[in-house]
Design a protein around this motif. Structure first.
Motif, PDB file in Angstrom:
ATOM      1  N   GLU A 180       7.115  11.463   0.910  1.00 13.44           N
ATOM      2  CA  GLU A 180       7.090  10.163   0.246  1.00 13.44           C
ATOM      3  C   GLU A 180       7.263   9.052   1.278  1.00 13.44           C
ATOM      4  O   GLU A 180       8.283   8.963   1.951  1.00 13.44           O
ATOM      5  CB  GLU A 180       8.223  10.069  -0.788  1.00 13.44           C
ATOM      6  N   HIS A 181       6.238   8.219   1.408  1.00  7.09           N
ATOM      7  CA  HIS A 181       6.307   7.047   2.278  1.00  7.09           C
ATOM      8  C   HIS A 181       5.742   5.848   1.526  1.00  7.09           C
ATOM      9  O   HIS A 181       4.895   5.998   0.647  1.00  7.09           O
ATOM     10  CB  HIS A 181       5.522   7.259   3.565  1.00  7.09           C
ATOM     11  N   HIS A 182       6.210   4.672   1.897  1.00 11.58           N
ATOM     12  CA  HIS A 182       5.761   3.443   1.238  1.00 11.58           C
ATOM     13  C   HIS A 182       5.412   2.392   2.284  1.00 11.58           C
ATOM     14  O   HIS A 182       6.060   2.306   3.333  1.00 11.58           O
ATOM     15  CB  HIS A 182       6.851   2.908   0.317  1.00 11.58           C
ATOM     16  N   GLY A 183       4.389   1.598   1.990  1.00 17.36           N
ATOM     17  CA  GLY A 183       4.037   0.481   2.846  1.00 17.36           C
ATOM     18  C   GLY A 183       3.512   0.872   4.204  1.00 17.36           C
ATOM     19  O   GLY A 183       3.679   0.114   5.165  1.00 17.36           O
ATOM     20  N   MET A 184       2.869   2.027   4.322  1.00 16.71           N
ATOM     21  CA  MET A 184       2.309   2.475   5.591  1.00 16.71           C
ATOM     22  C   MET A 184       0.804   2.683   5.437  1.00 16.71           C
ATOM     23  O   MET A 184       0.363   3.437   4.568  1.00 16.71           O
ATOM     24  CB  MET A 184       2.975   3.773   6.053  1.00 16.71           C
ATOM     25  N   GLY A 185       0.038   2.010   6.285  1.00 14.58           N
ATOM     26  CA  GLY A 185      -1.411   2.074   6.156  1.00 14.58           C
ATOM     27  C   GLY A 185      -1.998   3.448   6.385  1.00 14.58           C
ATOM     28  O   GLY A 185      -3.082   3.758   5.882  1.00 14.58           O
ATOM     29  N   ALA A 186      -1.305   4.298   7.144  1.00 15.17           N
ATOM     30  CA  ALA A 186      -1.861   5.611   7.484  1.00 15.17           C
ATOM     31  C   ALA A 186      -1.574   6.680   6.446  1.00 15.17           C
ATOM     32  O   ALA A 186      -2.142   7.766   6.515  1.00 15.17           O
ATOM     33  CB  ALA A 186      -1.314   6.070   8.837  1.00 15.17           C
ATOM     34  N   THR A 187      -0.687   6.416   5.503  1.00 11.95           N
ATOM     35  CA  THR A 187      -0.317   7.465   4.551  1.00 11.95           C
ATOM     36  C   THR A 187      -1.223   7.420   3.328  1.00 11.95           C
ATOM     37  O   THR A 187      -1.564   6.367   2.814  1.00 11.95           O
ATOM     38  CB  THR A 187       1.148   7.319   4.097  1.00 11.95           C
ATOM     39  N   ALA A 230       1.062  14.685   6.875  1.00 18.56           N
ATOM     40  CA  ALA A 230       1.857  13.493   7.163  1.00 18.56           C
ATOM     41  C   ALA A 230       1.041  12.211   7.146  1.00 18.56           C
ATOM     42  O   ALA A 230       1.602  11.119   7.120  1.00 18.56           O
ATOM     43  CB  ALA A 230       2.536  13.636   8.535  1.00 18.56           C
ATOM     44  N   GLY A 231      -0.266  12.323   7.220  1.00 18.15           N
ATOM     45  CA  GLY A 231      -1.090  11.122   7.259  1.00 18.15           C
ATOM     46  C   GLY A 231      -2.181  11.187   6.225  1.00 18.15           C
ATOM     47  O   GLY A 231      -1.919  11.339   5.043  1.00 18.15           O
ATOM     48  N   GLY A 232      -3.414  11.098   6.681  1.00 18.12           N
ATOM     49  CA  GLY A 232      -4.527  11.245   5.753  1.00 18.12           C
ATOM     50  C   GLY A 232      -5.497  10.096   5.761  1.00 18.12           C
ATOM     51  O   GLY A 232      -6.681  10.282   5.513  1.00 18.12           O
ATOM     52  N   THR A 233      -5.020   8.866   6.062  1.00 19.67           N
ATOM     53  CA  THR A 233      -5.897   7.708   6.002  1.00 19.67           C
ATOM     54  C   THR A 233      -5.882   6.993   7.347  1.00 19.67           C
ATOM     55  O   THR A 233      -5.019   6.162   7.615  1.00 19.67           O
ATOM     56  CB  THR A 233      -5.477   6.734   4.892  1.00 19.67           C
ATOM     57  N   LYS A 250       7.392  -1.265  16.960  1.00 16.64           N
ATOM     58  CA  LYS A 250       7.122  -2.680  17.241  1.00 16.64           C
ATOM     59  C   LYS A 250       6.948  -3.503  15.972  1.00 16.64           C
ATOM     60  O   LYS A 250       6.571  -4.675  16.039  1.00 16.64           O
ATOM     61  CB  LYS A 250       5.869  -2.795  18.106  1.00 16.64           C
ATOM     62  N   SER A 251       7.212  -2.875  14.811  1.00 10.82           N
ATOM     63  CA  SER A 251       7.061  -3.537  13.500  1.00 10.82           C
ATOM     64  C   SER A 251       5.639  -4.037  13.271  1.00 10.82           C
ATOM     65  O   SER A 251       5.419  -5.075  12.644  1.00 10.82           O
ATOM     66  CB  SER A 251       8.058  -4.696  13.376  1.00 10.82           C
ATOM     67  N   GLU A 252       4.668  -3.267  13.778  1.00 17.45           N
ATOM     68  CA  GLU A 252       3.266  -3.615  13.607  1.00 17.45           C
ATOM     69  C   GLU A 252       2.578  -2.766  12.536  1.00 17.45           C
ATOM     70  O   GLU A 252       1.384  -2.946  12.272  1.00 17.45           O
ATOM     71  CB  GLU A 252       2.522  -3.448  14.933  1.00 17.45           C
ATOM     72  N   GLY A 253       3.304  -1.856  11.922  1.00 21.49           N
ATOM     73  CA  GLY A 253       2.723  -1.035  10.868  1.00 21.49           C
ATOM     74  C   GLY A 253       2.241   0.309  11.384  1.00 21.49           C
ATOM     75  O   GLY A 253       1.649   0.405  12.470  1.00 21.49           O
ATOM     76  N   TYR A 254       2.511   1.357  10.621  1.00 22.86           N
ATOM     77  CA  TYR A 254       2.135   2.718  10.989  1.00 22.86           C
ATOM     78  C   TYR A 254       0.660   2.930  10.665  1.00 22.86           C
ATOM     79  O   TYR A 254       0.270   3.179   9.522  1.00 22.86           O
ATOM     80  CB  TYR A 254       3.008   3.716  10.231  1.00 22.86           C
ATOM     81  N   LEU A 255      -0.194   2.817  11.695  1.00 25.87           N
ATOM     82  CA  LEU A 255      -1.634   2.994  11.539  1.00 25.87           C
ATOM     83  C   LEU A 255      -2.113   4.083  12.483  1.00 25.87           C
ATOM     84  O   LEU A 255      -1.607   4.226  13.603  1.00 25.87           O
ATOM     85  CB  LEU A 255      -2.385   1.701  11.857  1.00 25.87           C
ATOM     86  N   LEU A 256      -3.113   4.833  12.033  1.00 27.96           N
ATOM     87  CA  LEU A 256      -3.745   5.853  12.869  1.00 27.96           C
ATOM     88  C   LEU A 256      -5.046   5.284  13.428  1.00 27.96           C
ATOM     89  O   LEU A 256      -6.071   5.242  12.747  1.00 27.96           O
ATOM     90  CB  LEU A 256      -4.003   7.117  12.049  1.00 27.96           C
ATOM     91  N   LEU A 257      -4.989   4.825  14.669  1.00 26.71           N
ATOM     92  CA  LEU A 257      -6.149   4.226  15.315  1.00 26.71           C
ATOM     93  C   LEU A 257      -7.073   5.321  15.847  1.00 26.71           C
ATOM     94  O   LEU A 257      -6.629   6.427  16.160  1.00 26.71           O
ATOM     95  CB  LEU A 257      -5.701   3.331  16.473  1.00 26.71           C
TER      96      LEU A 257
END
Length: 362
Positions: free
Chosen positions: A54-61, A19-22, A271-278
């Motif tokens: 398939e996901h688009h516009g997500m920093g973690a994918t 589901a992630g990777g990045t 929160k519309s801050e972007g899907y990121l894996l911190l």
């Protein structure tokens, strides 16, 4: 359609979804390499399927185009079924998807899965950039029928696409005077609602339920799928899969930290801050409000996290409750190394077989 189950002690088939990777601090290339390594590990440890969404516009994918990644993974794996879990069909022309998965099936006969979803896989603005209209979901059933028509070359006389053919496919084999392939992409309907469950049943297709999204009602969905199921030329009786978020480690605290990184990504998305894996340390230091803490705790607890034995107990309880045929572990925390360790630990717990790696991955 035949559904195998790896040997071992598990009462259900085990599969993996990346589901992630990045994560934050990783390049796109490192994220993709992590996904490749995860697929290799799943293949060598006897898992049945490996899917990507398939996901688009997500920093973690790391994977925005499952067909492209499947093409790479064919050469990196030996027996693992590879698939999209799924392709968001309203984002695409059904003919294009039929051609792409026809090519993949020609490259790896009997190993390709095509899971179909109707969500955009992104936010509203990005969906608009994909040329997805506001009414895209309404046409999903018709799009699925079109896709099946192209894959099987089975449009009836008088249909506007009767003489439009997906290549590779049955029509090309006939034109070239060779036997048609004995296999085809295995088409699944994905979802987390009664709508998707009934559609899968009416079409006589296998159904994959996404338990990683919110308070989805799996009991109603499974009941409706089984009640509405109509045998098809591909499937004689209902076949079900449930996907669950998972973080597994020998150290329960570390598994929980990994699960919390995914929970934080969900909070950021809300929160519309972007899907990121911190990184876990950054998640732990986050000064959450009371409401944010509730969201973080809820999504962390929904994850099947802990040692292999702890996670296996929850998986078996879920299986006993739902009667599903397959369980898919959804991994995608900040650490791809921990994701890979987790699926190895579960494979060891259930004594899944060790398989030889393909030459290209040796």
């Amino acid at each position: 359609m035949q559904f195998g189950r790896p040997s071992g002690t598990s009462p259900f088939t085990l599969s993996v979804l990346s589901a992630g990777g990045t994560g934050v601090g990783m390049t796109a290339g490192e994220g993709l390499e992590g996904t490749i390594s995860l697929a290799r590990a799943a293949d060598q440890r006897g898992y049945h399927r490996f899917w990507m969404s398939e996901h688009h516009g997500m920093g973690a994918t790391s994977v925005s185009s499952p067909p492209l990644m499947i093409a790479r993974l064919i050469a990196e794996t030996r027996s693992l079924r590879l698939g999209a879990g799924g392709v968001m069909l309203p984002n695409h022309a059904p003919l294009l998807i039929a051609e792409q998965f026809g090519m993949l099936e020609a490259l790896a006969p009997g190993r390709i899965d095509l899971g179909l979803g109707r969500a955009p896989g992104t936010d509203g603005a990005t969906a608009a950039a994909l040329r997805r209209g506001a009414e895209a979901n309404d046409g999903f059933p018709q799009q699925v029928l079109e896709l099946l028509g192209f894959l099987g070359d089975v449009f009836p006389p008088g249909h506007p696409y009767r003489h439009v053919h997906a290549v590779p496919g049955p029509w090309q084999a006939k034109e070239n005077r060779v036997p048609a392939s004995l296999t085809a992409p295995e088409v699944w309907v994905l979802g987390s609602s009664p709508y998707s469950a009934q559609l899968a049943g009416q079409l006589g297709r296998p159904y994959a339920f996404a338990l990683q999204f919110g308070d989805a009602d799996i009991d109603t969905a499974m009941r409706l799928y089984r009640e509405s199921f109509r045998p098809s030329d591909m499937l004689a009786e209902p076949h079900t899969l449930v996907s669950v978020p998972a973080a597994i480690s020998d150290d329960p605290a570390e598994a929980k930290r990994q699960a919390a990184t995914s929970a934080m990504a969900m909070l950021r998305m809300f929160k519309s801050e972007g899907y990121l894996l911190l990184p876990p340390d950054e998640v732990e230091a986050y000064p959450a409000t009371v409401q944010e803490r509730q969201i973080l705790d809820t999504y962390t607890s929904r994850s099947f996290h802990g040692t292999a034995a702890t996670v296996a107990d929850r998986l078996e309880a879920l299986h006993e409750h739902t009667g599903v045929d397959e369980v898919m572990l959804v991994v995608g925390g900040h650490s791809t190394t921990l994701d890979q360790l987790g699926i190895t630990l579960i494979a060891d717990h259930y004594a899944l077989p060790h398989l030889e790696a393909p030459l290209s991955a040796a």
